[in-house]
Design a protein around this motif. Structure first.
Motif, short mmCIF file in Angstrom:
data_model
loop_
_atom_site.label_atom_id
_atom_site.label_comp_id
_atom_site.label_asym_id
_atom_site.label_seq_id
_atom_site.Cartn_x
_atom_site.Cartn_y
_atom_site.Cartn_z
N ALA A 1 46.08 38.96 27.92
CA ALA A 1 46.89 38.67 28.67
C ALA A 1 46.93 37.82 29.87
CB ALA A 1 47.60 40.34 29.15
N SER A 2 47.77 37.02 30.13
CA SER A 2 47.89 36.03 31.29
C SER A 2 48.18 37.06 32.71
CB SER A 2 48.68 34.82 31.25
OG SER A 2 50.18 35.28 31.40
N ILE A 3 47.89 36.15 33.76
CA ILE A 3 48.31 36.75 35.05
C ILE A 3 49.82 36.94 35.11
CG2 ILE A 3 48.49 34.57 36.22
CD1 ILE A 3 46.89 36.10 38.46
N ARG A 4 50.52 36.16 34.49
CA ARG A 4 52.22 36.34 34.29
C ARG A 4 52.80 37.43 33.65
NH1 ARG A 4 54.52 31.85 31.80
NH2 ARG A 4 56.35 32.19 32.75
N HIS A 5 51.79 38.13 32.78
CA HIS A 5 52.08 39.22 31.91
C HIS A 5 52.56 40.24 32.83
CE1 HIS A 5 51.86 41.94 28.94
NE2 HIS A 5 51.61 41.22 27.85
N PRO A 6 53.71 41.15 32.57
CA PRO A 6 54.05 42.27 33.21
C PRO A 6 53.27 43.45 33.02
CG PRO A 6 55.43 41.83 31.30
CD PRO A 6 54.51 40.59 31.35
N ASP A 7 52.26 43.49 32.37
CA ASP A 7 51.54 44.73 32.19
C ASP A 7 50.21 44.44 32.97
OD1 ASP A 7 53.41 45.93 30.73
OD2 ASP A 7 52.41 45.55 28.75
N GLU B 1 37.51 42.10 38.14
CA GLU B 1 38.08 42.74 37.09
C GLU B 1 39.46 42.57 37.03
OE1 GLU B 1 36.44 46.59 36.97
OE2 GLU B 1 38.16 47.45 38.09
N LEU B 2 40.23 42.54 35.81
CA LEU B 2 41.61 42.66 35.87
C LEU B 2 41.86 43.61 34.86
CD1 LEU B 2 43.97 39.24 35.56
CD2 LEU B 2 44.30 41.19 33.87
N ARG B 3 42.90 44.59 35.28
CA ARG B 3 43.49 45.60 34.33
C ARG B 3 44.76 45.22 33.69
NH1 ARG B 3 41.81 50.45 31.99
NH2 ARG B 3 43.44 51.70 31.83
N VAL B 4 44.71 45.67 32.39
CA VAL B 4 46.13 45.38 31.69
C VAL B 4 46.74 47.09 31.38
CG1 VAL B 4 47.38 44.46 29.65
CG2 VAL B 4 45.36 43.19 30.80
N GLU B 5 47.80 47.46 31.92
CA GLU B 5 48.02 48.66 31.65
C GLU B 5 48.96 48.81 30.30
OE1 GLU B 5 47.21 51.12 33.48
OE2 GLU B 5 46.59 49.96 35.37
N ALA B 6 48.86 50.02 30.02
CA ALA B 6 49.41 50.10 28.43
C ALA B 6 51.18 50.22 28.80
CB ALA B 6 48.97 51.60 27.93
N ILE C 1 40.94 34.82 34.97
CA ILE C 1 42.49 34.70 34.59
C ILE C 1 42.68 34.04 33.43
CG2 ILE C 1 44.47 33.57 35.64
CD1 ILE C 1 43.08 33.38 38.46
N THR C 2 41.96 33.08 32.93
CA THR C 2 42.23 32.33 31.81
C THR C 2 41.63 33.13 30.41
OG1 THR C 2 40.82 30.55 32.02
CG2 THR C 2 42.80 30.23 33.06
#
Length: 360
Positions: free
Chosen positions: A23-29, A45-50, A114-115
């Protein structure tokens, strides 16, 4: 005699994770990158929520352990972090967002997170799974750097090598895949049954060894990724999601004709074809194929996972259907059609060519 397409297996657990992990930094999650410290050390770290409305939208964290960092260096890193406006990375591009960072190591560190798993890196991972099938050594794969650069479609220089920028990019890609960890807890479905899983911490791959040809060089893998433009001549890596020689049968088979060639003058983020192909493979494991060939996916989730955001719906549709045409021309799908859905949310039904992309 019937022509059977030659294929190679990729573990389904990896494919089920890839769209969320990339998921990119533009991703809504996706949240913004953050610095975190605990008793075990320091992390970026970068979190991607469910997204609870869809089983495939699992939560995970991708993180880079910041090893051998002194307390003073940690404070310096926090000061650099405070300068950043992450919204600029999302709206104007990562390079623009990071231009205030003067230290090359810090800039590359943020860039790597990020990438992470951009389509070029995903193509590299699939190339390595193909090599694993050819070499028959289980999860351990050895390859020559120049062979991979050639497979990526890059042009050799007059001396037969490759430009330093391309060599540096490949080493950075490999090191980023090596040291970025995925942290997730999720029930993965196997044979349509829920299978409980503990918290998992895995890298996509781990670099086990590397070699420099002929003249000895003072080459350090991580320093090269952080500061220089160097590349080792060969690498031995371990595919961390690999099930081993026996396999479990829980995988997706990709055609050996899978093309990882990078488009000249185009950035990896514009490779929608690889994004869509991998997302389709992912959904073939999360969902059930209808009549053995059909998979139906919400247009909302397709656009989100293809990084097609913004208010220009006409442009997004153009890119999407052009990408569908490309996959049709490559033979991975026979086509796709848009079906009306509830609450004005359309569904796209794909007809998969199971000779080139099939579930075990």
């Amino acid at each position: 005699m019937k022509n059977v397409e030659a294929t190679f297996p990729v573990d389904s657990q990896l494919l089920m994770v890839l769209p969320r992990a990339s998921a990119s930094i533009r991703h809504p999650d996706a949240g913004v990158p953050r610095l975190r410290s605990d008793a075990d050390g320091y992390y970026l770290e970068l979190r991607v929520e469910a997204d609870r409305t869809d089983d495939s939208e699992l939560a995970l964290t991708r993180r880079v352990p910041l090893e051998n960092l002194s307390a003073e260096e940690w404070e310096d890193l926090k000061a650099e972090y405070a300068k950043l406006d992450w919204s600029i990375c999302a709206t104007k591009g990562v390079s623009n967002g990071l231009e205030k960072i003067q230290d090359r190591k810090t800039q590359r560190l943020f860039m790597a997170l990020i990438t992470f798993l951009n389509p070029r890196q995903v193509s590299i991972v699939l190339y390595l799974y193909k090599l694993a099938a050819q070499q028959g050594t289980g999860p351990i794969v050895t390859f020559r750097s120049n062979d991979l650069l050639e497979s990526l479609g890059y042009t050799r220089t007059k001396d037969g090598g490759f430009a330093s920028k391309l060599r540096s990019q490949l080493n950075c890609d490999l090191v980023n895949l090596h040291r970025t960890e995925l942290v997730l807890a999720q029930s993965f479905r196997k044979n349509h049954q829920n299978r409980a899983a503990k918290v998992m911490i895995k890298s996509i791959l781990r670099i086990k060894d590397y070699e420099i040809d002929h003249v000895p060089r003072d080459f350090d893998l991580v320093k090269a990724a952080d500061y220089t433009y160097e590349l080792a001549d060969s690498y031995t890596i371990s595919l961390e999601f690999f099930d081993g020689p026996a396999r479990t049968g829980d995988c997706v088979f990709f055609s050996n004709s899978f093309d990882i060639t990078q488009k000249l003058g185009s950035s990896a983020k514009s490779d929608y074809k690889t994004k869509l192909l991998v997302y389709l493979a992912s959904r073939m494991k999360w969902d059930t194929l209808h009549e053995g060939q059909f998979v139906s996916i919400s247009k909302k989730y397709l656009f989100k996972n293809l990084d097609l955001f913004g208010s220009n719906s006409s442009r997004n549709n153009q890119i999407f259907w052009r990408t569908v045409d490309e996959l049709t021309q490559d033979g991975y799908i026979f086509g796709a059609q848009e079906l009306p859905g509830k609450n004005k949310i359309s569904t796209i039904q794909f007809q998969i060519n199971v000779a080139k992309l099939k579930c075990a």
